[in-house]
Write an enzyme that holds these catalytic residues in place. Structure first.
Site, short mmCIF file in Angstrom:
data_model
loop_
_atom_site.label_atom_id
_atom_site.label_comp_id
_atom_site.label_asym_id
_atom_site.label_seq_id
_atom_site.Cartn_x
_atom_site.Cartn_y
_atom_site.Cartn_z
N GLU A 146 12.37 4.32 -1.85
CA GLU A 146 10.99 4.21 -1.56
C GLU A 146 10.59 5.04 -0.20
OE1 GLU A 146 9.42 0.51 1.59
OE2 GLU A 146 10.85 0.95 1.80
N GLN A 158 3.35 -5.75 0.81
CA GLN A 158 2.42 -5.31 0.61
C GLN A 158 1.92 -7.22 0.97
OE1 GLN A 158 1.41 -2.90 1.16
NE2 GLN A 158 2.61 -1.32 0.64
N ASP A 209 16.04 1.62 0.45
CA ASP A 209 14.48 1.03 1.45
C ASP A 209 13.76 2.33 2.36
OD1 ASP A 209 12.74 -0.61 2.94
OD2 ASP A 209 14.37 -0.14 4.78
#
Length: 621
Positions: free
Chosen positions: A312, A407, A275
């Site tokens: 990410e 998102q 992450d």
């Protein structure tokens, strides 16, 4: 009286945490370099306080003998200049009474039945991201297993689990986890996760886990009591940064390096999604991410099957995935948001927040050709230049999506794409994703057009913290023009509204959409041009006002996908390469008037339409 064996100096750090050695013997190891004394406080099956011995690296350890059968629950007593505090184990494998309660030793043994599993090559990955708590009504690992045939039938082959490390309460996205080694009890704990991975491997599905090495949640976070896990050298959106390059950072790095090995070895996971690595601040000569890749490479060599690290990052920095011998960190792949933003703005027209950098069809064409849309040019949203070029890296190193937890869930009302575009728009977006020369990721329920929102939810116990989260969510959306009151993240109703409605996918447009996804995935798996993710095999050009032609080829075979991103205008494609083309897939289905074969005649693509043609023999240029 329980017995403690003597400690010894070690050049290599042994396994952190507590684990059984057999016949009533248990080993305990915790890092607390600045604490005056650490004692083990056993709570069950016997109650006793046992001093631990310190080595020269700040680790306190002891092997305890004679513990009778039964669950072994414990705390650590930390003696500091400010007094004595009792805390759970930072490397706890189980927190049966929540984040503030005692830790429990977990026997790592599991009857694995995946001995023949050798993984899936990264270039073949089709990922499916899910949240355990909202994927089924029960919200457990066990309830997920009967749903696996649905995913196999759909055609995806990699399950990506949002974080499962122990968090406060029973509902959370997982990014508030405070025990990186403990599997959330309400999901089914360590045994439940192992059973899920075992079942996935038996059905041909790989599993990767989202892990958070950039911060820990605020509630139940007792790491500061043990040592300098955090540093004030850097600030993150969550406060002080984890200490990866300041004084005493070796112990912090080892804590997270062992954590990665723990998930991959003990749980047989195929990889980790890291992450927000842009919030891992480390300017050392040997960066943590590079060392992590090295440790995982060594683990892979020992085990004989591939383990993958997917980062990410919002930096568009190709160094993350560049091989170490070429000066990079050597991670295997990364999430690439530029593709999502390109498709999203074309279908929704949104132009606020980070979406202001997108909205042109050429952005999507560049994403197909290069992955990064912003590769060093000026970004209006950031008011500076952004990114570098990824042209030298294959598409197999980029994970793309049209929806994911961020998102969708980081919208004010958590709307999925099904609430923002038409049914034809959903089919167009699915084709844009699954025909792309990168690794596609689906977000749970996307395949049938789930209409339930995916909202942000928590179950914190501190009222002040709950209110701070509420206010923070409102501030987060200030850069966007979204309307409506932010749903209360603490309310159980917010969580329940986010659960999937599985029955939707069995009828009507939802069933049609699911079959469309299946057809696209089948093409991707069976056509060599769609399996080739090298840059040299890809072309993307615009035509008419809203058309995009995506060319893919492999050897003598070629595929041509024609997209129309206009919601109300027909576009004509006439720039055919030579030879005869056969229609393979058409979003218009039976209503389409497009010919089954074409030798260069112009074709009209309807609004939000997509048609895929194939050719066996590609003419030489």
């Amino acid at each position: 009286m329980l017995q403690v064996s003597p400690s010894s100096q070690r050049s290599q750090i042994e396994r952190i945490g507590a684990y059984p050695l057999g016949q009533g013997r248990y080993r305990f190891l915790v890092w607390a370099p600045l604490v005056e004394q650490v004692e083990l406080k056993l709570l069950s099956p016997v109650q006793q306080v046992i001093p631990l011995a310190q080595d020269g690296q700040g680790y306190w350890q002891g092997e305890v003998e004679g513990i009778p059968p039964g669950p072994v629950d414990y705390l650590y007593r930390l003696h500091t200049s400010g007094g004595v505090v009792e805390r759970p184990d930072p490397a706890s494998r189980c927190q049966p009474r929540g984040v503030h309660g005692p830790s429990r030793v977990v026997d790592p043994h599991f009857d694995w039945q995946d001995q023949g599993w050798k993984g899936i090559p990264l270039s073949q990955w089709i990922l499916y991201e899910l949240h355990v708590g909202t994927f089924t009504p029960e919200g457990t690992f066990a309830a997920l297993i009967p749903r696996l045939p649905h995913l196999v039938e759909l055609g995806v082959n990699v399950l990506e689990l949002m974080p499962v490390a122990q968090f406060p309460g029973e509902r959370n996205w997982g990014y508030d986890g405070v025990y990186p080694y403990a599997v959330q009890v309400s999901y089914g704990g360590a045994a439940g996760l192992k059973a899920l991975v075992n079942a996935c491997h038996q059905q041909g599905l790989a599993v990767i886990l989202d892990v958070v090495y950039n911060h820990l949640g605020p509630e139940g976070n007792y790491l500061r009591d043990f040592g300098p896990y955090f540093t004030d050298k850097y600030r993150t959106p969550w406060g002080e940064a984890l200490n990866f390059d300041d004084r005493y950072s070796d112990g912090v790095r080892e804590f997270f390096l062992q954590n990665a090995e723990y998930w991959l070895e003990e749980f047989h996971l195929d990889g980790l999604r890291l992450d927000a690595v842009h919030a891992i601040y480390d300017f050392s000569a040997h960066p943590f991410l590079q060392e992590l890749a090295e440790r995982v490479d060594a683990l892979e060599a020992r085990s004989g099957w591939p383990r993958v690290l997917v980062a990410e990052s919002d930096l568009n920095d190709v160094r993350l995935i560049t091989p170490r011998e070429q000066g990079g960190y050597g991670l295997d792949a990364q999430w690439c948001d530029d593709f999502h933003h390109s498709v999203h703005t074309l279908l929704t027209g949104e132009k606020t927040g980070y979406y202001q950098d997108f909205g042109q069809l050429e952005h999507l064409a560049k994403a197909y050709r290069e992955s990064y849309v912003y590769s060093g040019q000026y970004s209006p949203y950031r008011a500076r230049r952004h990114g570098n070029s990824a042209v030298g890296r294959p598409g197999s190193q980029f994970v793309i999506c049209i929806q994911n937890h961020d998102q969708v869930g980081n919208r004010r009302l958590g709307e999925r794409l099904s609430q923002l575009t038409s049914f034809e728009g959903l089919k167009l977006a699915a084709a844009a994703l699954l025909l792309a020369p990168m690794l596609p990721l689906l977000f749970m329920g996307e395949e049938y057009g789930e209409v339930a929102p995916f909202l942000y939810f928590i179950s914190h116990g501190d009222p002040d913290l709950v209110e701070a989260v509420r206010q923070g969510r409102r501030r987060e959306f200030s850069a966007f023009a979204w309307q409506g009151e932010v749903p209360d993240p603490q309310a159980e109703e917010t969580f329940l509204r986010s659960k999937l409605n599985w029955e939707l996918g069995t009828a009507g447009h939802h069933q049609v959409l699911r079959r469309w996804y299946q057809a696209l995935i089948h093409l991707r798996k069976t056509l060599p041009p769609l399996q080739n993710l090298e840059r040299s095999s890809v072309g993307a050009e615009l035509f008419a006002q809203s058309g995009l032609a995506l060319h893919r080829h492999q050897g003598s075979q070629a595929v041509l996908a024609l997209f129309n991103f206009s919601p109300d205008q027909v576009v004509t494609y006439a720039q055919w390469p030579g030879g005869q083309w056969e229609k393979l897939l058409d979003s218009g289905d039976q209503e389409s008037s497009l010919p089954a074969k074409n030798q260069g005649e112009p074709v009209e693509i309807p609004p939000y339409g997509v048609v895929v043609y194939g050719q066996e023999s590609r003419p030489q240029p």
